[in-house]
Design a protein around this motif. Structure first.
Motif, PDB file in Angstrom:
ATOM      1  N   LYS A   1       0.832  -1.207   0.000  1.00 17.03           N
ATOM      2  CA  LYS A   1       0.000   0.000   0.000  1.00 17.03           C
ATOM      3  C   LYS A   1       0.867   1.257   0.000  1.00 17.03           C
ATOM      4  CE  LYS A   1      -2.852  -1.922   3.282  1.00 17.03           C
ATOM      5  NZ  LYS A   1      -3.748  -1.826   4.437  1.00 17.03           N
ATOM      6  N   GLU A   2       1.984   1.192   0.725  1.00 15.21           N
ATOM      7  CA  GLU A   2       2.871   2.364   0.746  1.00 15.21           C
ATOM      8  C   GLU A   2       3.425   2.652  -0.651  1.00 15.21           C
ATOM      9  OE1 GLU A   2       5.857   2.137   3.765  1.00 15.21           O
ATOM     10  OE2 GLU A   2       7.015   3.765   2.906  1.00 15.21           O
ATOM     11  N   LEU A   3       3.774   1.598  -1.376  1.00 12.28           N
ATOM     12  CA  LEU A   3       4.291   1.786  -2.731  1.00 12.28           C
ATOM     13  C   LEU A   3       3.210   2.320  -3.662  1.00 12.28           C
ATOM     14  CD1 LEU A   3       6.557  -1.333  -3.094  1.00 12.28           C
ATOM     15  CD2 LEU A   3       7.288   1.021  -3.240  1.00 12.28           C
ATOM     16  N   ASP A   4       1.963   1.865  -3.468  1.00 13.21           N
ATOM     17  CA  ASP A   4       0.858   2.399  -4.266  1.00 13.21           C
ATOM     18  C   ASP A   4       0.732   3.891  -4.026  1.00 13.21           C
ATOM     19  OD1 ASP A   4      -1.277  -0.502  -4.000  1.00 13.21           O
ATOM     20  OD2 ASP A   4      -0.120   0.264  -5.696  1.00 13.21           O
ATOM     21  N   HIS A   5       0.801   4.278  -2.735  1.00 11.12           N
ATOM     22  CA  HIS A   5       0.674   5.683  -2.377  1.00 11.12           C
ATOM     23  C   HIS A   5       1.803   6.491  -2.999  1.00 11.12           C
ATOM     24  CE1 HIS A   5      -0.541   8.942   0.431  1.00 11.12           C
ATOM     25  NE2 HIS A   5       0.712   9.299   0.273  1.00 11.12           N
TER      26      HIS A   5
ATOM     27  N   LYS B   1       3.552   5.765  -5.643  1.00  5.22           N
ATOM     28  CA  LYS B   1       3.377   5.843  -7.099  1.00  5.22           C
ATOM     29  C   LYS B   1       2.376   6.932  -7.449  1.00  5.22           C
ATOM     30  CE  LYS B   1       2.431   2.948 -11.033  1.00  5.22           C
ATOM     31  NZ  LYS B   1       2.164   1.633 -11.524  1.00  5.22           N
TER      32      LYS B   1
END
Lengths: 321, 116
Positions: free
Chosen positions: B96-100, B102
């Motif tokens: 989720k952190e990587l989605d955020h 991105k």
């Protein structure tokens, strides 16, 4: 228990963005994330590079393997790379890894006919796919002035009568396998420094002492304001975390005059690309690749189920469930 | 002469599982996860995320040998959770952190240079 989340919410601020260079600030995340992004950008973002060379004629001064090595290092525009398959995973081809889905074919034909030395460059490489071509390094701004800058990367030089004819296959790969597939020229990050100058203690110094403090730093971090004769911070990011100013200030007998901390969750990234992938696209691809790696590393349900302490199947061993 | 092939660093051979784990026989709620063909990139980031979990008492990773391309992550939790739960939660949170990140980066690029 299932609702808990220890997620962080990183923030990005771009300072500079060009085709092959990006400088941005990354905040509110951990050093491990910054380092993981750096490692993935250098070694695990896929690109396309020449991997197999079949030489028909080579009468140049360089050996076949020398020329093949140089061809591999030529950066090719790799927008297609993220959606392409690795040759080893491709089922469409009959095992030789040369089908249209997993590879791109190039050919090069050069023969020197006149007395002048012929420069065989990356511009002489002709691709079967117009989206995958050797990167064009000519600066668009100076395009009209200097035709010499637009030659491309020199592969070999031929004398009269020498010939080079070859066929090359380019495949998808990652930097971990061979550096020719690395899309990044350099990727660096630094902690953002926080510099405090103790104004009261600064008042007790003479101008010469202030100048000596300013000059003790090998990079131009501090400066003396000409109007107020005070030491001020000119460029905090020029600080390279050498402790020269701190040592000088202590040697002068005034520790605490200047205090410098590194903010633990604030990073300044500099990304330089070889041209194979745009700098901004490089970071986005790195995030995508990192997500794929994390997905691969997740525990599957059957690994947990098989466990007799934690799995559902083991519930009966604990006396019903 | 004895150096392994470069592709060994990331190609999982047939028959080997990518992730496996062993419970600790002497300590309850403790397990070691063995991840094949990964390195510090994944190890450090999962370990730091596990540290943020309140239920995790111990989290560490190591590469047993630089020429054997695998990592071992060791997790102890309190009785409120299990190592597998903590591990999966850490990975989900990182995802989720990587989605955020991105989304934040794409928004920033659109703001700075809309023609990209």
């Amino acid at each position: 228990m299932e609702g808990a989340s220890y997620q962080r919410f990183p923030k990005v601020k771009i300072r500079e963005l060009k085709d092959d260079y990006a400088k941005f600030e990354l905040r509110e995340t951990d050093a491990s994330m910054a380092n993981a992004l750096r490692r993935v950008m250098i070694a695990e973002v896929p690109t396309i590079a020449i991997d197999l060379v079949e030489i028909e004629v080579n009468s140049s001064v360089l050996g076949d393997e020398f020329i093949a090595h140089r061809l591999g290092l030529i950066p090719l525009t790799s927008e297609r790379a993220m959606s392409m398959r690795f040759s080893r995973d491709c089922d469409a081809c009959d095992g030789d890894g040369q089908c249209e889905f997993c590879s791109v074919e190039f050919h090069l034909r050069a023969k020197c006919i006149n007395d002048q030395t012929l420069d065989v460059t990356s511009k002489d490489l002709y691709s079967s796919d117009h989206t995958v071509v050797p990167v064009d390094f000519s600066d668009s701004s100076s395009g009209f002035e200097n035709p010499e800058d637009q030659r491309g990367i020199t592969i070999v030089k031929l004398r009269k009568g020498q010939e080079l004819r070859l066929r090359a296959i380019a495949r998808k790969g990652i930097g971990k396998d061979h550096a020719k597939w690395s899309p990044a020229a350099t990727v660096t990050f630094m902690y953002e420094p926080e510099i405090h100058i103790n104004e009261e203690m600064m008042e007790t110094l003479s101008l010469e002492e202030k100048t000596s403090v300013v000059e003790s730093s090998p990079t131009k971090v501090f400066g003396i304001n000409p109007h107020t004769q005070q030491v001020e911070v000119v460029d905090p990011e020029a600080y390279t975390y050498d402790d020269e100013v701190l040592k000088k200030v202590e040697a002068m007998g005034k520790p605490g005059l200047v205090e410098i901390y590194a903010k633990e969750d604030s990073f300044i990234f500099t990304v330089e690309s070889t041209g194979a992938v745009k700098a901004s696209q490089l970071l986005l691809n790195a995030i995508e690749v990192l997500k794929q790696k994390l997905d691969a590393v997740r525990l599957s349900e059957d690994t947990v189920e098989g466990d007799d302490q934690f799995g559902e199947l083991g519930a009966h061993m604990r006396g019903g469930g | 002469m004895n150096a392994p092939d470069r592709y060994e660093r990331f190609v999982v051979p047939e028959g080997t599982k990518k992730v496996s784990y062993e419970r600790d026989t002497k300590i309850i709620n403790a397990a070691s996860f063995t991840i094949e063909r990964e390195d510090h990139t994944i190890g450090n980031i999962v370990r730091m995320q596990l540290h943020r979990d309140g239920n995790v008492l111990f989290a560490g990773y190591k590469l047993p040998h630089p020429l054997q391309y695998k990592i071992i992550i060791r997790v102890h939790t309190s009785s409120q959770s299990s190592p597998m739960q903590a591990y999966n939660l850490a990975i989900n949170d990182l995802d989720k952190e990587l989605d955020h990140l991105k989304a934040a980066f794409e928004a920033e690029v659109a703001r700075v240079a809309p023609e990209y």
